[in-house]
Design a protein around this motif. Structure first.
Motif, short mmCIF file in Angstrom:
data_model
loop_
_atom_site.label_atom_id
_atom_site.label_comp_id
_atom_site.label_asym_id
_atom_site.label_seq_id
_atom_site.Cartn_x
_atom_site.Cartn_y
_atom_site.Cartn_z
N SER A 99 -8.85 12.91 -14.98
CA SER A 99 -9.73 11.86 -14.56
C SER A 99 -9.19 10.48 -14.30
O SER A 99 -8.32 9.99 -15.12
CB SER A 99 -11.04 11.66 -15.55
N HIS A 100 -9.49 9.95 -13.12
CA HIS A 100 -8.83 8.46 -12.82
C HIS A 100 -9.54 7.52 -13.90
O HIS A 100 -8.63 6.60 -14.26
CB HIS A 100 -9.14 8.41 -11.35
N GLU A 101 -10.60 7.65 -14.20
CA GLU A 101 -11.31 6.84 -14.93
C GLU A 101 -10.51 6.77 -16.57
O GLU A 101 -10.61 6.04 -16.97
CB GLU A 101 -12.82 6.91 -15.28
N ALA A 102 -10.32 8.04 -16.87
CA ALA A 102 -9.71 8.30 -18.28
C ALA A 102 -8.49 7.68 -18.23
O ALA A 102 -7.77 7.11 -19.20
CB ALA A 102 -9.62 9.83 -18.46
N ILE A 103 -7.42 7.66 -17.17
CA ILE A 103 -6.25 7.17 -17.14
C ILE A 103 -6.13 5.59 -17.12
O ILE A 103 -5.55 5.22 -17.90
CB ILE A 103 -5.48 7.74 -15.91
N LYS B 277 -2.66 16.43 8.11
CA LYS B 277 -4.03 15.84 7.89
C LYS B 277 -3.77 15.33 6.46
O LYS B 277 -3.68 15.78 5.74
CB LYS B 277 -4.83 17.16 8.06
N PHE B 278 -4.79 14.15 6.37
CA PHE B 278 -4.90 13.15 5.35
C PHE B 278 -6.01 13.77 4.64
O PHE B 278 -7.12 14.13 5.02
CB PHE B 278 -5.19 11.72 5.70
N HIS B 279 -5.70 13.83 3.20
CA HIS B 279 -6.72 14.41 2.30
C HIS B 279 -6.94 13.37 1.30
O HIS B 279 -5.83 13.22 0.26
CB HIS B 279 -6.64 15.93 1.87
N PRO B 280 -8.02 12.81 0.73
CA PRO B 280 -8.05 11.86 -0.24
C PRO B 280 -7.76 12.69 -1.64
O PRO B 280 -8.29 13.63 -1.80
CB PRO B 280 -9.39 11.16 0.03
N THR B 281 -7.63 11.96 -2.64
CA THR B 281 -7.58 12.18 -3.86
C THR B 281 -8.54 11.63 -4.79
O THR B 281 -8.60 10.42 -5.04
CB THR B 281 -6.13 12.19 -4.57
N ASP C 101 -4.04 2.08 -9.77
CA ASP C 101 -5.43 2.67 -9.05
C ASP C 101 -4.98 3.29 -7.49
O ASP C 101 -5.31 4.20 -7.04
CB ASP C 101 -6.43 1.71 -9.06
N LEU C 102 -4.23 2.28 -6.93
CA LEU C 102 -3.44 2.59 -5.63
C LEU C 102 -2.72 3.97 -5.37
O LEU C 102 -3.01 4.78 -4.53
CB LEU C 102 -2.79 1.54 -5.01
N PHE C 103 -1.92 4.05 -6.56
CA PHE C 103 -1.33 5.34 -6.67
C PHE C 103 -1.95 6.45 -6.85
O PHE C 103 -1.80 7.60 -6.31
CB PHE C 103 0.00 5.15 -7.71
N ARG D 50 0.88 -1.13 -0.06
CA ARG D 50 -0.01 0.11 0.09
C ARG D 50 1.12 1.12 0.06
O ARG D 50 1.69 1.48 0.93
CB ARG D 50 -0.96 0.15 1.40
N PRO D 51 0.91 2.20 -1.12
CA PRO D 51 1.57 3.38 -0.93
C PRO D 51 1.11 4.22 0.14
O PRO D 51 0.08 4.34 0.65
CB PRO D 51 1.31 3.87 -2.37
#
Length: 461
Positions: A187-191, A221-225, A209-211, A98-99
């Motif tokens: 977009s993650h979906e486009a990648i 503080k953790f912020h999701p991407t 996808d994990l990266f 897990r990165p």
């Protein structure tokens, strides 16, 4: 394992997949998802492949900022390097890797705004380098020849030369485009869709996808991407190029080549060519007008939003004529009249320094001290102050009001740097002596019968 031989075979496999995809005809279509590259995840936990990625990452990361764990290259390679690589290999093989989140750092841009960077940990950089080593030969077969950003043996100068060639060939209108926050809003979906078109390995896609969803840490503080790729990641430029490659082939479909180009020339019909460097691109048009260029810009904007999930920057995307000039990759290019009276492309580098550069800082700092020193009485002692680490080599300059520059044999100093160090004023003679130990800025100004001399010493650490 021979890493270069494996990359060559990946390139050949990607070429075979492209030939199979393009061999389809309307009556006999082919499945574009057949003959894709498989079993890339097996390369990720190969010892030789991972060691090669580690060597490249360590060599590139020397002296660079660490990630959220604070582990530098020196600390990582000091003790137990083989055990760390083996543990990382076992995590990749078992699927427990897990990165860690990225460390957010902001750097100033030329327009005064801040550019967010995401710095991954060193162990994550190694895995990303292993991913890049596998994906690069696969996508190099797919990338367009007019794409020059973040590709091996290509640079921004090649893109500028391409623009000059198109201007010389008679292309008159230019759409200078820029994708708004490309790395932040892609977009993650486009990648994943772009990678899935070339790779058939679900575990490998899950690793990418994990990266993408590793998140960032801002002030602890953790912020999701949920979108975008980190600027500073090893594999981020390649993934962005994989998505923007669709824009290249969309523009290629608008261009007319071969016999079609000859027919367009004979019938005075418009034609286009383009050049792209990462998210900066230029589309050149000939035998057309500004209205056609504006309509093409709207088509490009709609295509980016529909297929790539990106938007055009309205501030930077413009339609201009080559005689008026345009800016691309820090160069200002325009079509002017040459020495022989012919129309030739001209380009010059934008020499405006960044507001945060050391040159601008030194100029403001020195002039501020000179102004204060000139207000003192001549009987007062010579003021002295310390400056930060500005000069690193032995340099000697003598510059007069006519901007004549004499460079001694003991060092070199560019005219631009010397000109930016202090403001130019008439009837002022300045002698600047800059060494590793000290820098002396002396200003002598004569006003009528009274002569005032001020000496300011800058000690450079």
């Amino acid at each position: 394992m021979n890493v270069q031989e494996v990359q060559r075979r990946l390139w050949e496999r990607s070429r075979a997949h492209r030939e199979h995809r393009e061999a389809g005809r309307p009556l006999f279509p082919t499945n574009p998802y057949e003959n894709r590259v498989r079993n890339l995840m097996d390369l990720m936990h190969q010892p030789d492949w991972l060691h090669a990625a580690m060597e490249r990452t360590v060599e590139r990361s020397k002296g660079k900022a660490p990630g959220v764990d604070g582990v530098t290259t020196y600390k990582y390679t000091r003790h137990g390097l083989d055990q760390k690589i083996e543990q990382l290999r076992l995590e990749l093989k078992s699927g427990t890797y897990r990165p860690k989140p990225l460390r957010r750092v902001e750097i100033p841009k030329a327009n005064g705004t801040m550019r967010p960077l995401g710095i991954p940990c060193l162990r994550d950089k190694i895995v990303q380098e292993a991913v890049r080593m596998a994906l690069e030969p696969i996508f190099e077969m797919e990338f367009h020849d007019n794409s020059y950003g973040f590709r091996p043996n290509r640079s921004a100068h090649h893109a500028v030369f391409r623009c000059q060639h198109l201007m010389r060939a008679g292309f008159s209108w230019v759409i200078e485009g820029d994708v708004k926050a490309c790395f932040d809003e892609i977009s993650h979906e486009a990648i994943l869709k772009a990678v899935r078109e070339k790779v058939m390995d679900n575990k490998f896609l899950e690793l990418i996808d994990l990266f993408l969803k590793a998140g960032v840490k801002i002030d602890g503080k953790f912020h999701p991407t949920v979108q975008g790729v980190p600027q500073g990641g090893v594999v981020s430029p390649l993934l962005a190029n994989a998505v923007l490659n669709k824009l290249d082939w969309f523009l290629q479909s608008k261009a007319r080549m071969g016999i079609s180009m000859q027919k367009a020339y004979a019938n005075s019909e418009p034609n286009i060519r383009f050049t792209r460097y990462a998210d900066d691109w230029c589309v050149f048009l000939t035998r057309t007008n500004k209205r056609y260029a504006e309509s093409l810009k709207e088509e490009i904007s709609e295509f980016l939003e529909a297929d790539c999930g990106l938007r055009l920057s309205l501030e930077k995307t413009k339609v201009t004529h080559v005689r008026d000039g345009f800016d691309f990759l820090g160069f200002h290019m325009e079509k002017g009249i040459g020495q022989k009276g012919k129309s030739v492309p001209k380009s010059r580098w934008d020499k405006r320094p960044s507001p945060t550069s050391h040159t601008v800082w030194m100029k403001r700092y020195a002039n501020d001290r000179l102004k204060r020193a000139s207000m003192r009485d001549s009987s007062e002692p010579t003021p002295s102050f310390e400056a930060g680490p500005i000069i690193s080599k032995l340099r000697t300059i003598t510059m007069t009001s006519q901007e004549n520059l004499t460079i001694s044999p003991i060092g070199r100093w560019s005219r631009q740097s010397a000109g930016n160090s202090i403001f130019r004023r008439e009837s002022v003679t300045r002698s600047i002596i800059l060494t590793e130990e000290s820098a002396l800025i002396r200003r002598s100004e004569s006003s009528g019968s009274r002569t005032r001399r001020c000496h300011t010493i800058i000690e450079v650490r």
